[in-house]
Design an enzyme around this catalytic site. Sequence first.
Site, PDB file in Angstrom:
ATOM      1  N   PHE A  95       0.816  -1.217   0.000  1.00  0.00           N
ATOM      2  CA  PHE A  95       0.000   0.000   0.000  1.00  0.00           C
ATOM      3  C   PHE A  95       0.851   1.270   0.000  1.00  0.00           C
ATOM      4  CE2 PHE A  95       1.034   0.029   4.487  1.00  0.00           C
ATOM      5  CZ  PHE A  95       1.109   1.389   4.776  1.00  0.00           C
TER       6      PHE A  95
ATOM      7  N   LYS B  50      -1.284  -7.088  -9.106  1.00  0.00           N
ATOM      8  CA  LYS B  50      -2.209  -7.264  -7.975  1.00  0.00           C
ATOM      9  C   LYS B  50      -1.771  -6.228  -6.947  1.00  0.00           C
ATOM     10  CE  LYS B  50      -3.016  -8.462  -4.354  1.00  0.00           C
ATOM     11  NZ  LYS B  50      -3.411  -7.448  -3.338  1.00  0.00           N
TER      12      LYS B  50
ATOM     13  N   SER C 230       5.395  -6.870   3.369  1.00  0.00           N
ATOM     14  CA  SER C 230       5.980  -7.214   4.673  1.00  0.00           C
ATOM     15  C   SER C 230       6.777  -8.519   4.559  1.00  0.00           C
ATOM     16  CB  SER C 230       4.854  -7.361   5.702  1.00  0.00           C
ATOM     17  OG  SER C 230       3.947  -8.349   5.266  1.00  0.00           O
TER      18      SER C 230
ATOM     19  N   CYS D 261       9.557   2.069   3.455  1.00  0.00           N
ATOM     20  CA  CYS D 261      10.499   0.990   3.778  1.00  0.00           C
ATOM     21  C   CYS D 261      11.906   1.545   3.959  1.00  0.00           C
ATOM     22  CB  CYS D 261      10.489  -0.081   2.705  1.00  0.00           C
ATOM     23  SG  CYS D 261      11.166   0.507   1.164  1.00  0.00           S
TER      24      CYS D 261
ATOM     25  N   GLU E 201       9.675  -3.829  12.991  1.00  0.00           N
ATOM     26  CA  GLU E 201       9.397  -2.681  12.119  1.00  0.00           C
ATOM     27  C   GLU E 201       8.105  -2.039  12.624  1.00  0.00           C
ATOM     28  OE1 GLU E 201       7.884  -3.519   8.117  1.00  0.00           O
ATOM     29  OE2 GLU E 201       9.129  -1.901   7.356  1.00  0.00           O
TER      30      GLU E 201
HETATM   31  P1  NAD Z   1       1.622  -6.555   3.075  1.00  0.00           P
HETATM   32  O1  NAD Z   1       2.641  -7.621   3.150  1.00  0.00           O
HETATM   33  O2  NAD Z   1       0.500  -6.557   4.041  1.00  0.00           O
HETATM   34  O3  NAD Z   1       0.915  -6.571   1.611  1.00  0.00           O
HETATM   35  C1  NAD Z   1       1.675  -6.588   0.428  1.00  0.00           C
HETATM   36  C2  NAD Z   1       0.874  -7.319  -0.648  1.00  0.00           C
HETATM   37  O4  NAD Z   1       0.651  -8.671  -0.234  1.00  0.00           O
HETATM   38  C3  NAD Z   1      -0.500  -6.704  -0.903  1.00  0.00           C
HETATM   39  O5  NAD Z   1      -0.756  -6.721  -2.286  1.00  0.00           O
HETATM   40  C4  NAD Z   1      -1.441  -7.628  -0.138  1.00  0.00           C
HETATM   41  O6  NAD Z   1      -2.715  -7.696  -0.733  1.00  0.00           O
HETATM   42  C5  NAD Z   1      -0.740  -8.965  -0.222  1.00  0.00           C
HETATM   43  N1  NAD Z   1      -1.019  -9.804   0.959  1.00  0.00           N
HETATM   44  C6  NAD Z   1      -1.292  -9.385   2.214  1.00  0.00           C
HETATM   45  N2  NAD Z   1      -1.497 -10.438   3.032  1.00  0.00           N
HETATM   46  C7  NAD Z   1      -1.344 -11.553   2.287  1.00  0.00           C
HETATM   47  C8  NAD Z   1      -1.420 -12.958   2.557  1.00  0.00           C
HETATM   48  N3  NAD Z   1      -1.691 -13.417   3.773  1.00  0.00           N
HETATM   49  N4  NAD Z   1      -1.186 -13.818   1.551  1.00  0.00           N
HETATM   50  C9  NAD Z   1      -0.902 -13.366   0.322  1.00  0.00           C
HETATM   51  N5  NAD Z   1      -0.825 -12.043  -0.009  1.00  0.00           N
HETATM   52  C10 NAD Z   1      -1.037 -11.151   0.954  1.00  0.00           C
HETATM   53  O7  NAD Z   1       2.415  -5.163   3.112  1.00  0.00           O
HETATM   54  P2  NAD Z   1       1.824  -3.696   3.207  1.00  0.00           P
HETATM   55  O8  NAD Z   1       1.287  -3.472   4.574  1.00  0.00           O
HETATM   56  O9  NAD Z   1       0.928  -3.413   2.056  1.00  0.00           O
HETATM   57  O10 NAD Z   1       3.145  -2.822   2.991  1.00  0.00           O
HETATM   58  C11 NAD Z   1       4.000  -2.453   4.027  1.00  0.00           C
HETATM   59  C12 NAD Z   1       5.199  -3.367   4.107  1.00  0.00           C
HETATM   60  O11 NAD Z   1       5.892  -3.373   2.857  1.00  0.00           O
HETATM   61  C13 NAD Z   1       6.227  -2.914   5.129  1.00  0.00           C
HETATM   62  O12 NAD Z   1       6.720  -4.038   5.803  1.00  0.00           O
HETATM   63  C14 NAD Z   1       7.307  -2.264   4.290  1.00  0.00           C
HETATM   64  O13 NAD Z   1       8.590  -2.243   4.861  1.00  0.00           O
HETATM   65  C15 NAD Z   1       7.280  -3.139   3.088  1.00  0.00           C
HETATM   66  N6  NAD Z   1       7.896  -2.484   1.943  1.00  0.00           N
HETATM   67  C16 NAD Z   1       9.117  -2.937   1.548  1.00  0.00           C
HETATM   68  C17 NAD Z   1       9.757  -2.322   0.488  1.00  0.00           C
HETATM   69  C18 NAD Z   1      11.092  -2.818   0.023  1.00  0.00           C
HETATM   70  O14 NAD Z   1      11.494  -2.485  -1.080  1.00  0.00           O
HETATM   71  N7  NAD Z   1      11.798  -3.601   0.812  1.00  0.00           N
HETATM   72  C19 NAD Z   1       9.138  -1.249  -0.168  1.00  0.00           C
HETATM   73  C20 NAD Z   1       7.882  -0.829   0.262  1.00  0.00           C
HETATM   74  C21 NAD Z   1       7.262  -1.458   1.331  1.00  0.00           C
END
Ligand code: NAD
Length: 508
Positions: A152, A176, A229, A284, A393
């Site tokens: 997000f 997605k 995450s 991030c 985090e």
């Molecule tokens: P998230 O892991 O909740 O969601 C990411 C994606 O995975 C979304 O599209 C979501 O729909 C999907 N998802 C969520 N739960 C799932 C499940 N149980 N099974 C399969 N798919 C699932 O992450 P978020 O809250 O949207 O984003 C924040 C996180 O992203 C933070 O941890 C941040 O550090 C990380 N992030 C990392 C980078 C990087 O380059 N390392 C960049 C941006 C964000």
Amino acid sequence: MSAPRNIVHYVSGQAWEGTTGAFQPVLNPSTGKEQAQVALANKADVDHVIAETAEAQRAWGAANPQKRIRVIMRWIQLIHENMDELARTLSLEHGKTFPDAKGDIQRGVDVLEFSLGAPHQLKGEYSTNVGAGIDTYSMRQPLGVVAGITPFNFPAMIPLWKAGPALAAGNGFVLKPSERDPSVPVRLAELFIEAGGPEGVFNVVHGGKDAVDAILNSDTIKAVGFVGSTPIAQYIYKRCAATGKRAQCFGGAKNHAIVLPDADIEATADTIIGAAFGSAGERCMALSVVVPVGRDTADRLAEAIARKTPDLNVGHCLDPKADFGPLVTADARDRVNRLIGEGIEAGADLVIDGRSLDMSNQEFEGEPLADGFFAGPSFFDNVTRDMSIYTEEIFGPVLCMVRAETLEEAISLPDEHIYGNGVAIFTSNGGAARDFAEKVQVGMVGINVPIPVPIAYHTFGGWKASGFGDLNQHGPDSFRFYTKTKTVTTKWPDESHAGPQFTMPVMN
Ligand code: NAD
């Protein structure tokens, strides 16, 4: 009151509601109000989207790469023409400020600009006379249909980081995006088609775990680029390995800022405050831990941060006075508040308590902010390695100070942390900075640069629990990730035919 708008899938140039009838609310984090409903796909819906993408990819993948990049050139132009509308939508769904939303989009466009170099990036290698009358050359071919699963917190930048190189390399791309802020990803796909992209080459499907699992279980999908995450990154990486897909999965972070005694304390405090609290800490690459070296440095820095932080303005994402806006959901805010409570309980000194922010009587352009997901900036001093505010985090506007006696002790913190995304050092000592950059066990390093997100033509990627997979995002790695190499060895008929050979051919 008007019914909330529906955000649906975007397939083969058309809005498509899918077959499930299931929807989830999309909120405005500044007001807490529902502003739309997003469709949620099941396996059958995702399979349909993938099949449409595969059909369209064949001609796109076979096209001259210059034809593909001309589409991307027009796409960049259209994104610029629609920048204000895109940034406003992004801001209202995510909660980041309008100028910050523009930055989100622009850093994505940077990678589209890099992708214009596809004809060069896709060039193979050629060696003559590798044997008598034998030449060898290699070519880079698209994988076919690839998917991006994105978080997000950068709803424009990260989809574009994936879509740009994937499409320029000739793949079909299924996105997605996060179900929390899904409008801008759809709008970007629409603009791609408006720019002349063939219908079906870039499709967007919304949903949660069911949609993701359908992507992971599809035989047609050849690669998955994930950002989110760490637990989900690990899950996706494992499933991709099990189903024979290429994967790059980027996860969470805990980015340290090391401050040496020779740093300019006032300037460093300003820089760290911006990098810790910007976008409400939902980056991030946010700096969430500051590590001053030596007691005097720590005392001066803690005083400067404590003096400057209360001046920050937290407000509605479109309020031009706001330094940062709300968190994305009430759950995200409650999690931040819970972790702050754990920090106090563990014995850290809460110097500034962001939980005291009171928005109950605030409004912006007539809209009350009382139900928005706001958190004020928090600053902890005397944090130690064992506390959850240090190990986890937080992904909110919380800055932790861990004091170190020596540079070695300071470096051991990012080195030993499970995450290894970004790190920064503040100093005017070139030798110390060079040594630090060489040794630290983190993927992206800033020297007097707080958020060292590499520019589009270098690659982006963290180490340890911040990244799983062998290749990074954007830069030349992205073309390696989205293509497979084929190597051709040629020999034209000549007089040298010597009958069957049963030994391994070698060069003597
Ligand atoms: P998230 O892991 O909740 O969601 C990411 C994606 O995975 C979304 O599209 C979501 O729909 C999907 N998802 C969520 N739960 C799932 C499940 N149980 N099974 C399969 N798919 C699932 O992450 P978020 O809250 O949207 O984003 C924040 C996180 O992203 C933070 O941890 C941040 O550090 C990380 N992030 C990392 C980078 C990087 O380059 N390392 C960049 C941006 C964000």
